[in-house]
Design an enzyme around this catalytic site. Sequence first.
Site, PDB file in Angstrom:
ATOM      1  N   GLU A  39       0.808  -1.305  -0.298  1.00 26.85           N
ATOM      2  CA  GLU A  39       0.206  -0.310   0.153  1.00 26.85           C
ATOM      3  C   GLU A  39       1.068   0.950  -0.111  1.00 26.85           C
ATOM      4  OE1 GLU A  39      -3.015  -0.146  -1.538  1.00 26.85           O
ATOM      5  OE2 GLU A  39      -3.804  -0.906   0.209  1.00 26.85           O
ATOM      6  N   HIS A  40       0.614   2.087  -0.566  1.00 24.82           N
ATOM      7  CA  HIS A  40       1.290   3.595  -0.720  1.00 24.82           C
ATOM      8  C   HIS A  40       2.581   3.203  -1.585  1.00 24.82           C
ATOM      9  CE1 HIS A  40      -2.169   6.281   0.420  1.00 24.82           C
ATOM     10  NE2 HIS A  40      -1.896   5.697   1.006  1.00 24.82           N
ATOM     11  N   ASP A  92      -4.628   0.877  -9.145  1.00 22.58           N
ATOM     12  CA  ASP A  92      -6.400   0.669  -9.630  1.00 22.58           C
ATOM     13  C   ASP A  92      -6.532   0.543 -11.036  1.00 22.58           C
ATOM     14  OD1 ASP A  92      -5.627   1.505  -6.729  1.00 22.58           O
ATOM     15  OD2 ASP A  92      -6.692   3.658  -6.685  1.00 22.58           O
ATOM     16  N   ASP A 139       3.080   2.103  -4.877  1.00 20.98           N
ATOM     17  CA  ASP A 139       2.908   2.492  -6.078  1.00 20.98           C
ATOM     18  C   ASP A 139       3.677   3.276  -6.742  1.00 20.98           C
ATOM     19  OD1 ASP A 139       0.520   3.946  -5.299  1.00 20.98           O
ATOM     20  OD2 ASP A 139      -0.360   2.876  -7.327  1.00 20.98           O
ATOM     21  N   TYR A 189      -3.261  12.125   0.520  1.00 20.89           N
ATOM     22  CA  TYR A 189      -3.674  11.840  -0.625  1.00 20.89           C
ATOM     23  C   TYR A 189      -1.995  12.170  -1.004  1.00 20.89           C
ATOM     24  CZ  TYR A 189      -2.187   8.157  -4.035  1.00 20.89           C
ATOM     25  OH  TYR A 189      -1.669   7.151  -4.667  1.00 20.89           O
ATOM     26  N   GLY A 225     -16.570   5.239  -2.202  1.00 21.10           N
ATOM     27  CA  GLY A 225     -15.744   5.723  -0.466  1.00 21.10           C
ATOM     28  C   GLY A 225     -15.510   4.528  -0.684  1.00 21.10           C
ATOM     29  N   ALA A 226     -15.582   3.500  -0.955  1.00 18.92           N
ATOM     30  CA  ALA A 226     -15.345   2.635   0.443  1.00 18.92           C
ATOM     31  C   ALA A 226     -13.585   1.911   0.101  1.00 18.92           C
ATOM     32  CB  ALA A 226     -15.646   1.305  -0.027  1.00 18.92           C
ATOM     33  N   GLY A 227     -12.938   2.609  -1.139  1.00 20.15           N
ATOM     34  CA  GLY A 227     -11.288   2.247  -0.763  1.00 20.15           C
ATOM     35  C   GLY A 227     -11.612   0.656  -1.930  1.00 20.15           C
ATOM     36  N   LEU A 228     -12.194   0.497  -2.898  1.00 19.31           N
ATOM     37  CA  LEU A 228     -12.345  -0.603  -3.969  1.00 19.31           C
ATOM     38  C   LEU A 228     -12.375  -0.059  -5.687  1.00 19.31           C
ATOM     39  CD1 LEU A 228     -15.457  -2.807  -2.509  1.00 19.31           C
ATOM     40  CD2 LEU A 228     -12.701  -2.807  -1.624  1.00 19.31           C
TER      41      LEU A 228
HETATM   42  C1  GLA Z   1      -4.727   4.860  -4.310  1.00 20.70           C
HETATM   43  C2  GLA Z   1      -4.582   4.985  -5.044  1.00 20.70           C
HETATM   44  C3  GLA Z   1      -3.455   3.851  -5.820  1.00 20.70           C
HETATM   45  C4  GLA Z   1      -2.732   3.045  -4.387  1.00 20.70           C
HETATM   46  C5  GLA Z   1      -3.481   3.526  -3.123  1.00 20.70           C
HETATM   47  C6  GLA Z   1      -2.072   3.422  -1.791  1.00 20.70           C
HETATM   48  O1  GLA Z   1      -6.332   3.396  -4.189  1.00 20.70           O
HETATM   49  O2  GLA Z   1      -4.823   4.978  -6.116  1.00 20.70           O
HETATM   50  O3  GLA Z   1      -2.564   4.861  -6.809  1.00 20.70           O
HETATM   51  O4  GLA Z   1      -1.216   4.411  -4.294  1.00 20.70           O
HETATM   52  O5  GLA Z   1      -4.399   4.674  -2.449  1.00 20.70           O
HETATM   53  O6  GLA Z   1      -1.637   2.202  -1.966  1.00 20.70           O
END
Ligand code: GLA
Length: 389
Positions: A37-38, A175, A40, A225, A125-128
Site C-alpha cells: 500500500e502506498h 488501481d 505504487d 494522499y 468511497g469504500a477504497g475499492l
Molecule cells: C489509491 C491510489 C493507488 C494507491 C493506493 C494506496 O487507491 O489510487 O494508486 O496508491 O491508494 O496503495
Amino acid sequence: MMKEELLQKTTTHFEVRFNAPPQAIFLSPGRINIIGEHVDYNDGFVLPAAIDKYICFAITSLETDECVLVAEDLDEEYSFSLTDELIPVKPMWANFILGGLHQLKQKGLKLKGFQLVFSSTIPIGAGLSSSAALECGLIYAMNNLFSLELSKQTIALMGQQTSHSFVGVKCGIMDQFACVFGKKDSALKLDCTSLDYSYFDADLGSYSLLLLDSHVKHEHLTSGYNVRREEVETGLNIIKVQYPEVSSFRSCTLSQVNSLRKELGENLFKRCSFVVKEIQRVNEAAYSIQNKDYKTLGKLMLETHDGLSRDYEVSCEELDFLVNKASAVPGVLGARMMGGGFGGCSINLVRKKSIDPLIENLSAAYFEKFKIDLSAYQIQISDGIHQVK
Ligand code: GLA
C-alpha cells in the site's frame, strides 16, 4: 446485487432512456490489494486483483459529436459536444469520463459522440477503486467502439492521467492496472517501475479474503494522499543527497533511512521508513503465498496496517478498531486497511469457517462503538475490463 442483475438493470435503463438497445456493454471491475500500500508511486511492487464488483457501461455510438452521459445510480445526466473544450466540470462524476475523452482528443484520435448509461455495484468511497473502474471503463469502451487500437497498458496509464488532471488525485498506477489487467482467480504482482507484471494463483486454500466496510467515506483522501506524495518525494531527495547511489525507494535500505533520522525530521522519517519496509514486505508476502504460508502472509498484513496507521498516518479510528478486533478473532490470520485510506474497507485473511463468526462479532462491536452498520463483502477475484456479448 449480482452481475446479471446489474447488466439487466443498466440495459433496461438504456432502452427506456434512448428507445433502443445499447450497441455494446462493458463491465469494468473494482479491485482489492493483498499487500503493497502506498508504494505504487514509490517504485515498489503491489499485489492487487480485480473483483466481482463492477461498473456496467451500456453504450451506443452516434454519427454526431453529441455525448449524453447518464449516471443511473445518481439519477443525473450530463450532455456536451465533443467539439467543446473539455475541462473539469461541476458534476464530479462526469470528470472521470471527460478526462479520458480530453486525452483521446489530444492524441488526435477520431471519435464520435455517444449515448452512455452506467451503473455500479462498487460501493463509492469504500477504497475499492470505483474511480479507476469509471476512468478505464470509458477509455476501454471508446477504444472498442471507435477502433482506436490503444494497448491495455495505455488504457491503464490514461485512466491514471484522468485522476491526475481531471480529478485532482496524484494516484499511482495500481488501481487502473488491476482494473484493466485483472484475471479470474489470479492476483497480479506488478512492478510499478517497469510495469512488468505476472499473475499468480490467488487460491488461499482454506482461507479467504473478506472485506469489511467501515462506511467512513474517505473524504480527506484527495488532500491527504497528495500531501503524502509530496512528503515522500521530499524525503527521498534528502536521502539522495546523502546517498547518491539511491535512485528510488526500491534501492534504499532501512539503515540508510535510520541514519538520516535527524536530517529527515520525525515526520518524513516515519513516512520513508514505512515505504522502505512496505516494499520489502511485498516481496516476502509474494513468497509466502507461493509457499502457502498464510500465517506469515497474515503477519505481514498486520505489520502493514501498523505502519499505515502509525507511520504513514492514513488510517482512522474506525479502521484501527476493525483491524484490532478482527486480529483477536480465532481463525483470522491478518487484517489491514486497504487502498488510499482515511476510511473505506479493511481486508481480512480469514479461515473460511470463521467468516460468519467474524462478521457477527465485529458487526456488534462496531455498532456499539461507532453506531455504524458494518458491511461485509465476500468477493471473488475476477477478470479485468471486458465486453459482454
Ligand atoms: C489509491 C491510489 C493507488 C494507491 C493506493 C494506496 O487507491 O489510487 O494508486 O496508491 O491508494 O496503495
